[in-house]
Design an enzyme around this catalytic site. Structure first.
Site, PDB file in Angstrom:
ATOM      1  CG  HIS A  68      45.358  41.946  37.018  1.00 45.03           C
ATOM      2  ND1 HIS A  68      46.075  41.861  38.193  1.00 45.03           N
ATOM      3  CD2 HIS A  68      45.557  40.770  36.370  1.00 45.03           C
ATOM      4  CE1 HIS A  68      46.686  40.695  38.253  1.00 45.03           C
ATOM      5  NE2 HIS A  68      46.384  40.011  37.154  1.00 45.03           N
ATOM      6  CD  GLN A  70      47.387  49.324  30.621  1.00 50.50           C
ATOM      7  OE1 GLN A  70      48.478  49.879  30.581  1.00 50.50           O
ATOM      8  NE2 GLN A  70      46.814  48.817  29.551  1.00 50.50           N
ATOM      9  CG  HIS A  72      50.340  41.277  34.982  1.00 49.47           C
ATOM     10  ND1 HIS A  72      51.188  40.231  35.196  1.00 49.47           N
ATOM     11  CD2 HIS A  72      49.241  41.031  35.729  1.00 49.47           C
ATOM     12  CE1 HIS A  72      50.636  39.380  36.034  1.00 49.47           C
ATOM     13  NE2 HIS A  72      49.446  39.846  36.372  1.00 49.47           N
TER      14      HIS A  72
END
Length: 96
Positions: A68, A70, A72
């Protein structure tokens, strides 16, 4: 969590840059893009620290949270590139 927070901060600053450019406030837009770059730099530094740790032999667990985070960062980087282009387009339109 630093990856997620800094990625989110970068994306928010990009949106604020677009809104400022849309209103013709290019000084604010440029500052918001600079703020986004600084947030992305902080995220990149966190990411590099984890990569260095893994490269030196310390195993880094890949969790859903890591994936998650990464995601973002990748989205924030893409958004930053596009925001810069949108600000430039508004700048060109307003100069005509």
């Amino acid at each position: 969590m630093g990856l997620i927070m800094n990625g989110g901060d970068a994306k928010s600053s990009c949106m604020e840059a677009i809104y400022a450019a849309k209103e013709g406030n290019f000084e604010e837009a440029d500052q918001k893009l600079k703020d986004a770059d600084e947030a992305l730099n902080r995220a990149h530094n966190s990411q590099t620290s984890m990569l260095t740790k893994e490269a030196s032999g310390d195993k880094v667990d890949i969790t859903l949270l890591m994936v998650h985070a990464q995601d973002h960062i990748m989205n924030a980087i893409t958004f930053r590139d596009l925001a810069g282009e949108v600000v430039d387009i508004h700048r060109k339109i307003s100069s005509k």
